[in-house]
Design an enzyme around this catalytic site. Structure first.
Site, PDB file in Angstrom:
ATOM      1  N   LEU A  33       0.811  -1.218   0.000  1.00  0.00           N
ATOM      2  CA  LEU A  33       0.000   0.000   0.000  1.00  0.00           C
ATOM      3  C   LEU A  33       0.846   1.270   0.000  1.00  0.00           C
ATOM      4  O   LEU A  33       1.840   1.364   0.718  1.00  0.00           O
ATOM      5  CB  LEU A  33      -0.915  -0.012   1.232  1.00  0.00           C
ATOM      6  CG  LEU A  33      -1.815  -1.250   1.354  1.00  0.00           C
ATOM      7  CD1 LEU A  33      -2.661  -1.164   2.620  1.00  0.00           C
ATOM      8  CD2 LEU A  33      -2.707  -1.415   0.126  1.00  0.00           C
ATOM      9  N   HIS A  34       0.445   2.219  -0.833  1.00  0.00           N
ATOM     10  CA  HIS A  34       1.070   3.540  -0.864  1.00  0.00           C
ATOM     11  C   HIS A  34      -0.006   4.576  -0.568  1.00  0.00           C
ATOM     12  O   HIS A  34      -1.159   4.228  -0.290  1.00  0.00           O
ATOM     13  CB  HIS A  34       1.762   3.780  -2.211  1.00  0.00           C
ATOM     14  CG  HIS A  34       0.887   3.501  -3.402  1.00  0.00           C
ATOM     15  ND1 HIS A  34      -0.218   4.262  -3.709  1.00  0.00           N
ATOM     16  CD2 HIS A  34       0.934   2.519  -4.345  1.00  0.00           C
ATOM     17  CE1 HIS A  34      -0.780   3.799  -4.787  1.00  0.00           C
ATOM     18  NE2 HIS A  34      -0.117   2.725  -5.193  1.00  0.00           N
ATOM     19  N   LYS A  35       0.394   5.865  -0.654  1.00  0.00           N
ATOM     20  CA  LYS A  35      -0.541   6.933  -0.264  1.00  0.00           C
ATOM     21  C   LYS A  35      -1.812   6.923  -1.103  1.00  0.00           C
ATOM     22  O   LYS A  35      -2.871   7.340  -0.636  1.00  0.00           O
ATOM     23  CB  LYS A  35       0.155   8.293  -0.396  1.00  0.00           C
ATOM     24  CG  LYS A  35       1.134   8.572   0.709  1.00  0.00           C
ATOM     25  CD  LYS A  35       1.699   9.982   0.548  1.00  0.00           C
ATOM     26  CE  LYS A  35       2.892  10.181   1.447  1.00  0.00           C
ATOM     27  NZ  LYS A  35       3.859  11.131   0.870  1.00  0.00           N
ATOM     28  N   GLY A  36      -1.705   6.471  -2.336  1.00  0.00           N
ATOM     29  CA  GLY A  36      -2.887   6.403  -3.205  1.00  0.00           C
ATOM     30  C   GLY A  36      -3.926   5.451  -2.621  1.00  0.00           C
ATOM     31  O   GLY A  36      -5.123   5.762  -2.556  1.00  0.00           O
ATOM     32  N   HIS A  37      -3.447   4.273  -2.170  1.00  0.00           N
ATOM     33  CA  HIS A  37      -4.376   3.311  -1.550  1.00  0.00           C
ATOM     34  C   HIS A  37      -5.003   3.900  -0.284  1.00  0.00           C
ATOM     35  O   HIS A  37      -6.186   3.718  -0.015  1.00  0.00           O
ATOM     36  CB  HIS A  37      -3.645   2.029  -1.140  1.00  0.00           C
ATOM     37  CG  HIS A  37      -3.111   1.220  -2.275  1.00  0.00           C
ATOM     38  ND1 HIS A  37      -1.767   1.055  -2.493  1.00  0.00           N
ATOM     39  CD2 HIS A  37      -3.740   0.514  -3.242  1.00  0.00           C
ATOM     40  CE1 HIS A  37      -1.582   0.283  -3.546  1.00  0.00           C
ATOM     41  NE2 HIS A  37      -2.762  -0.063  -4.025  1.00  0.00           N
ATOM     42  N   MET A 186       1.257   7.464  -8.457  1.00  0.00           N
ATOM     43  CA  MET A 186       1.680   6.482  -7.450  1.00  0.00           C
ATOM     44  C   MET A 186       1.247   5.087  -7.878  1.00  0.00           C
ATOM     45  O   MET A 186       0.118   4.903  -8.349  1.00  0.00           O
ATOM     46  CB  MET A 186       1.069   6.829  -6.102  1.00  0.00           C
ATOM     47  CG  MET A 186       1.706   8.058  -5.520  1.00  0.00           C
ATOM     48  SD  MET A 186       1.146   8.343  -3.834  1.00  0.00           S
ATOM     49  CE  MET A 186       1.945   9.912  -3.537  1.00  0.00           C
TER      50      MET A 186
END
Ligand code: PAF
Length: 282
Positions: A33-37, A186
């Site tokens: 997971l990144h900030k987009g998720h 992202m």
């Protein structure tokens, strides 16, 4: 935050949410997971009482020779991020649990037309795998609302169509793409980029933006715009897979009368395949 790994446990928890009259939001992911998720989780929290995030690297949507084995699996880290974001339940099933009879024996959901072309042409069967697993997740979680990123523009169109065609009672929300400060969308796959490739990667968004600006200004020679964009990508050091200017709703080639237009692009940097898109209203 609770984590469950089996469909049986998931169903028991969902039943208790339902008994309490809670509105359920779902964020389907493949993890890493990144900030987009996390923005998807936040949006789901706004739209529901409890948020279920699923993490499942779905083998059905990967073609032979793609990155199924290499795809980053970072469950402990993801759990920490979801907990901090106020996610309620993490559903992280095994392949065996999701496909007990094996992939070859699995009933599939095929969404015609909108699955064809673009990523559907480059990755045969990919959207059948996505449509199948998302339908299964909808049936497992039975969410009131589900949130997806617009970075996967064609995927979102496929999901909206299957929800409509199969009368699945879920509201689908699409969220604008989250970007790094240099414009790169992202993506979990950005982690595959070497440091020199990472410097080149924002060119994909730059070329999309330049094309979008030209379309917004009234240029409707789409074939020339596509060819120019591909040349620019090559000059920047990317290998374009496709660069297609389409009607935002049908995903068919744009025509001069279209008011909502989207440029869809995929390009390779080394072995990493990046996708991005840009929509224009005029
Ligand atoms: O966008 C993704 O991460 C996946 O395609 C999805 C929607 C979770 C289905 O596996």
């Amino acid at each position: 935050m609770r984590t469950v790994h089996t469909i049986k446990e998931l169903r028991a928890v969902i039943r208790s949410y339902r008994t309490q009259g809670k509105r359920v939001g779902l964020v389907p992911t493949m993890g890493n997971l990144h900030k987009g998720h996390l923005a998807l989780v936040r949006r789901a929290r706004e739209a529901s009482d409890v948020v279920v995030t699923s993490i499942f690297v779905n083998p059905m949507q990967f073609g032979a020779g793609e990155d199924l084995d290499a795809y980053p699996r970072t469950l402990a880290d993801d759990q920490r991020k979801l907990e901090a974001e106020g996610n309620t339940l993490l559903f992280a099933p095994t392949v065996q649990d999701v496909y007990p009879d094996g992939l070859a024996r699995q009933t599939q959901v095929v969404v015609p037309e909108v699955s064809e072309g673009h990523c559907g042409a480059s990755r045969p069967g990919h959207f059948d795998g996505v449509a199948t697993v998302v339908t299964m997740l909808f049936n497992m979680v039975q969410p009131d609302v589900a949130v997806f990123g617009e970075k996967d523009y064609q995927q979102l169109a496929v999901i909206r169509k299957l929800v409509q065609d199969l009368f699945i009672p879920v509201d689908v929300i699409g969220l604008p793409t989250m970007r790094e400060t240099d414009g790169l969308a992202m993506s979990s796959r950005n982690g595959y980029l070497s440091s020199s490739e990472r410097k080149v990667a924002p060119a994909l968004h730059r070329v999309l933006s330049e094309t979008g600006k030209s379309i917004a200004e009234g240029n409707d020679d789409f074939a020339t715009l596509e060819a120019t964009a591909r040349e620019k990508l090559i000059a920047e050091g990317l290998r374009p897979d496709y660069f297609n200017i389409v009607n935002s709703l049908t995903l068919k080639p744009a025509t001069p009368g279209d008011r909502q237009i989207t440029a869809l692009a995929a390009a390779f940097l080394g072995t990493t395949r990046l996708i991005d898109n840009l929509s224009v209203e005029r």
